[in-house]
Design a protein around this motif. Structure first.
Motif, PDB file in Angstrom:
ATOM      1  N   ALA A  36       0.826  -1.210   0.000  1.00 13.07           N
ATOM      2  CA  ALA A  36       0.000   0.000   0.000  1.00 13.07           C
ATOM      3  C   ALA A  36       0.857   1.256   0.000  1.00 13.07           C
ATOM      4  CB  ALA A  36      -0.910  -0.010   1.230  1.00 13.07           C
ATOM      5  N   HIS A  37       2.172   1.081   0.079  1.00 11.90           N
ATOM      6  CA  HIS A  37       3.054   2.226   0.220  1.00 11.90           C
ATOM      7  C   HIS A  37       4.165   2.219  -0.826  1.00 11.90           C
ATOM      8  CE1 HIS A  37       1.513   1.465   4.398  1.00 11.90           C
ATOM      9  NE2 HIS A  37       1.163   2.728   4.220  1.00 11.90           N
ATOM     10  N   LEU A  38       4.712   3.382  -1.053  1.00 16.95           N
ATOM     11  CA  LEU A  38       6.004   3.506  -1.717  1.00 16.95           C
ATOM     12  C   LEU A  38       6.858   4.424  -0.855  1.00 16.95           C
ATOM     13  CD1 LEU A  38       5.773   5.856  -4.810  1.00 16.95           C
ATOM     14  CD2 LEU A  38       3.771   5.297  -3.473  1.00 16.95           C
ATOM     15  N   TYR A  39       8.151   4.406  -1.117  1.00 20.78           N
ATOM     16  CA  TYR A  39       9.084   5.032  -0.190  1.00 20.78           C
ATOM     17  C   TYR A  39      10.130   5.847  -0.943  1.00 20.78           C
ATOM     18  CZ  TYR A  39       7.271   1.060   2.499  1.00 20.78           C
ATOM     19  OH  TYR A  39       6.446   0.128   3.096  1.00 20.78           O
ATOM     20  N   THR A  40      10.596   6.903  -0.287  1.00 21.47           N
ATOM     21  CA  THR A  40      11.795   7.603  -0.722  1.00 21.47           C
ATOM     22  C   THR A  40      12.871   7.366   0.329  1.00 21.47           C
ATOM     23  OG1 THR A  40      10.696   9.318  -2.019  1.00 21.47           O
ATOM     24  CG2 THR A  40      12.857   9.849  -1.153  1.00 21.47           C
ATOM     25  N   VAL A  41      14.072   7.026  -0.130  1.00 27.72           N
ATOM     26  CA  VAL A  41      15.181   6.809   0.803  1.00 27.72           C
ATOM     27  C   VAL A  41      15.647   8.163   1.328  1.00 27.72           C
ATOM     28  CG1 VAL A  41      17.481   5.842   1.130  1.00 27.72           C
ATOM     29  CG2 VAL A  41      15.888   4.747  -0.480  1.00 27.72           C
ATOM     30  N   LEU A  42      15.567   8.332   2.638  1.00 29.08           N
ATOM     31  CA  LEU A  42      16.042   9.562   3.267  1.00 29.08           C
ATOM     32  C   LEU A  42      17.498   9.401   3.702  1.00 29.08           C
ATOM     33  CD1 LEU A  42      15.029  12.389   4.018  1.00 29.08           C
ATOM     34  CD2 LEU A  42      14.353  11.468   6.254  1.00 29.08           C
ATOM     35  N   SER A  43      17.840   8.204   4.175  1.00 29.35           N
ATOM     36  CA  SER A  43      19.237   7.919   4.520  1.00 29.35           C
ATOM     37  C   SER A  43      19.469   6.416   4.406  1.00 29.35           C
ATOM     38  CB  SER A  43      19.574   8.400   5.939  1.00 29.35           C
ATOM     39  OG  SER A  43      18.818   7.686   6.907  1.00 29.35           O
ATOM     40  N   GLY A  44      20.710   6.048   4.101  1.00 31.94           N
ATOM     41  CA  GLY A  44      21.068   4.631   4.024  1.00 31.94           C
ATOM     42  C   GLY A  44      21.147   4.098   2.607  1.00 31.94           C
ATOM     43  N   TRP A  45      21.447   2.796   2.521  1.00 36.53           N
ATOM     44  CA  TRP A  45      21.654   2.095   1.255  1.00 36.53           C
ATOM     45  C   TRP A  45      20.759   0.851   1.179  1.00 36.53           C
ATOM     46  CZ3 TRP A  45      26.307   3.203  -1.814  1.00 36.53           C
ATOM     47  CH2 TRP A  45      27.190   4.106  -1.211  1.00 36.53           C
ATOM     48  N   ALA A  46      20.355   0.487  -0.041  1.00 40.37           N
ATOM     49  CA  ALA A  46      19.604  -0.748  -0.261  1.00 40.37           C
ATOM     50  C   ALA A  46      19.957  -1.298  -1.635  1.00 40.37           C
ATOM     51  CB  ALA A  46      18.099  -0.496  -0.163  1.00 40.37           C
ATOM     52  N   PHE A  47      19.485  -2.515  -1.934  1.00 44.84           N
ATOM     53  CA  PHE A  47      19.644  -3.055  -3.286  1.00 44.84           C
ATOM     54  C   PHE A  47      18.369  -3.773  -3.703  1.00 44.84           C
ATOM     55  CE2 PHE A  47      21.227  -6.408  -0.501  1.00 44.84           C
ATOM     56  CZ  PHE A  47      20.725  -7.578  -1.046  1.00 44.84           C
ATOM     57  N   ARG A  48      18.105  -3.736  -5.020  1.00 45.43           N
ATOM     58  CA  ARG A  48      16.972  -4.423  -5.630  1.00 45.43           C
ATOM     59  C   ARG A  48      17.459  -5.727  -6.240  1.00 45.43           C
ATOM     60  NH1 ARG A  48      14.413  -2.977  -9.704  1.00 45.43           N
ATOM     61  NH2 ARG A  48      15.859  -1.626 -10.791  1.00 45.43           N
ATOM     62  N   TYR A  49      16.656  -6.799  -6.094  1.00 47.84           N
ATOM     63  CA  TYR A  49      17.119  -8.090  -6.609  1.00 47.84           C
ATOM     64  C   TYR A  49      15.943  -8.991  -6.961  1.00 47.84           C
ATOM     65  CZ  TYR A  49      15.965 -10.043  -2.011  1.00 47.84           C
ATOM     66  OH  TYR A  49      15.296 -10.441  -0.875  1.00 47.84           O
ATOM     67  N   LYS A  50      16.253 -10.009  -7.765  1.00 52.09           N
ATOM     68  CA  LYS A  50      15.316 -11.080  -8.080  1.00 52.09           C
ATOM     69  C   LYS A  50      15.984 -12.408  -7.747  1.00 52.09           C
ATOM     70  CE  LYS A  50      12.679 -10.910 -11.752  1.00 52.09           C
ATOM     71  NZ  LYS A  50      11.326 -10.558 -11.243  1.00 52.09           N
ATOM     72  N   LEU A  51      15.153 -13.402  -7.398  1.00 56.52           N
ATOM     73  CA  LEU A  51      15.651 -14.732  -7.072  1.00 56.52           C
ATOM     74  C   LEU A  51      15.126 -15.754  -8.074  1.00 56.52           C
ATOM     75  CD1 LEU A  51      15.169 -14.934  -3.185  1.00 56.52           C
ATOM     76  CD2 LEU A  51      17.334 -14.661  -4.413  1.00 56.52           C
ATOM     77  N   LEU A  52      15.989 -16.711  -8.444  1.00 51.02           N
ATOM     78  CA  LEU A  52      15.551 -17.878  -9.194  1.00 51.02           C
ATOM     79  C   LEU A  52      14.989 -18.908  -8.212  1.00 51.02           C
ATOM     80  CD1 LEU A  52      18.507 -18.252 -11.721  1.00 51.02           C
ATOM     81  CD2 LEU A  52      16.171 -17.527 -12.240  1.00 51.02           C
ATOM     82  N   PRO A  53      14.217 -19.882  -8.701  1.00 52.59           N
ATOM     83  CA  PRO A  53      13.620 -20.869  -7.797  1.00 52.59           C
ATOM     84  C   PRO A  53      14.638 -21.609  -6.931  1.00 52.59           C
ATOM     85  CG  PRO A  53      12.567 -20.988  -9.942  1.00 52.59           C
ATOM     86  CD  PRO A  53      13.725 -20.042 -10.088  1.00 52.59           C
ATOM     87  N   ASP A  54      15.876 -21.772  -7.427  1.00 46.08           N
ATOM     88  CA  ASP A  54      16.879 -22.488  -6.644  1.00 46.08           C
ATOM     89  C   ASP A  54      17.651 -21.584  -5.691  1.00 46.08           C
ATOM     90  OD1 ASP A  54      18.510 -21.060  -8.337  1.00 46.08           O
ATOM     91  OD2 ASP A  54      19.405 -22.792  -9.330  1.00 46.08           O
ATOM     92  N   GLY A  55      17.242 -20.316  -5.599  1.00 52.75           N
ATOM     93  CA  GLY A  55      17.866 -19.413  -4.637  1.00 52.75           C
ATOM     94  C   GLY A  55      18.962 -18.527  -5.197  1.00 52.75           C
ATOM     95  N   ARG A  56      19.363 -18.738  -6.456  1.00 54.08           N
ATOM     96  CA  ARG A  56      20.368 -17.852  -7.043  1.00 54.08           C
ATOM     97  C   ARG A  56      19.800 -16.440  -7.177  1.00 54.08           C
ATOM     98  NH1 ARG A  56      21.911 -20.867 -12.396  1.00 54.08           N
ATOM     99  NH2 ARG A  56      19.786 -21.673 -12.067  1.00 54.08           N
ATOM    100  N   ARG A  57      20.656 -15.447  -6.896  1.00 53.94           N
ATOM    101  CA  ARG A  57      20.208 -14.065  -6.804  1.00 53.94           C
ATOM    102  C   ARG A  57      20.850 -13.203  -7.878  1.00 53.94           C
ATOM    103  NH1 ARG A  57      21.762 -10.919  -1.335  1.00 53.94           N
ATOM    104  NH2 ARG A  57      23.839 -11.098  -2.284  1.00 53.94           N
ATOM    105  N   GLN A  58      20.039 -12.343  -8.487  1.00 50.75           N
ATOM    106  CA  GLN A  58      20.538 -11.327  -9.409  1.00 50.75           C
ATOM    107  C   GLN A  58      20.218  -9.964  -8.831  1.00 50.75           C
ATOM    108  OE1 GLN A  58      22.304 -11.467 -12.522  1.00 50.75           O
ATOM    109  NE2 GLN A  58      22.491  -9.300 -11.967  1.00 50.75           N
TER     110      GLN A  58
END
Length: 253
Positions: A62-84
């Motif tokens: 229900a929300h979206l956000y603006t980063v005010l401070s700090g770092w994050a990363f966006r990612y997707k996972l394959l069914p076997d757990g491998r991450r991009q």
């Protein structure tokens, strides 16, 4: 997010009118009516711990956000757990727009460091588009900028060597961090692990480690506990064959 990983801040530490990001040269100025709308659009702040999941792929937020401070990363996972890892988020970046416009998130977002997020109600986006065309254009600009960054990342993965890829990625993150003042008066230190770099560039961890050592031998970076410290930003750009962001002033929602 679990209650242990994030908590709402009942009173605003940073009213929009006194936002610590807004005075930065990289952000465009708001007109008074835009600032008034965004101030009402913002519902509060959310504190997030390092390692917390901010948004989950497949979720309806229900929300979206603006980063005010700090770092994050966006990612997707394959069914076997491998991450991009797709991209990194820093102060001023909007998180959750995809879920707001497409119904559900197509990726997850995890905090790389403690974060403070401005919280916005997704339902009010309609009013933004209806009554504030300047802000609507800003949303389009933000989405186009994300596409541009992903294009450059795809070029890097497809055509640059492993050494050039890592040099580009570190220079790219460093450039964005510098533009929003994350380094202060010191060298930029990026709070990532070598596994993050491997998962961003599609390299094995062993290959990533060897490549990072080459960059250290060239005195372009230092690798310390807690992340990567930039020694020679221009040297990284030259090695990667990258001209830099070249951004004009950007919007801040």
């Amino acid at each position: 997010m679990s209650s242990q990983s994030a908590r709402s801040v009942p009173s605003r530490q940073y009213p929009c009118e006194k936002c610590p990001l807004r005075p930065l040269p990289v952000f465009r100025a708001f007109e008074s009516q835009e600032l008034s709308f965004v101030s009402g659009f913002k519902k509060g702040e959310l504190a997030v711990e390092k390692g917390a999941t901010v948004l989950v792929e497949g979720s309806h937020s229900a929300h979206l956000y603006t980063v005010l401070s700090g770092w994050a990363f966006r990612y997707k996972l394959l069914p076997d757990g491998r991450r991009q890892i797709l991209n990194y988020s820093m102060p001023g970046d909007l998180i959750g727009l995809q879920g707001s416009l497409m119904g559900e998130m197509q990726h997850s977002v995890e905090a790389l460091s403690p974060m403070l997020l401005c919280v916005f109600e997704r339902d009010q986006l309609h009013e933004l588009y209806r009554n504030h065309p300047g802000l609507a254009y800003d949303i389009t600009w933000i989405a186009s900028r994300e596409e541009r960054m992903l294009d450059e990342n795809l070029l890097s993965i497809g055509r640059r060597s492993a050494l050039e890829r890592v040099a580009y990625l570190i220079a790219f993150i460093s450039s964005r961090a510098r533009s929003v003042g994350l380094n202060g008066n010191a060298a930029v230190r990026i709070p990532i692990t070598q596994q993050h770099i491997a998962d961003t560039l599609g390299l094995s961890l062993v290959h990533t480690n060897k490549t990072i050592r080459k960059l250290m031998d060239r005195k372009l970076i230092l690798w310390r506990d807690g992340g990567c410290e930039i020694v020679d930003h221009e040297g990284l750009k030259t090695l990667a064959g990258w001209e830099g962001l070249g951004e004009e002033r950007r919007p801040l929602i």
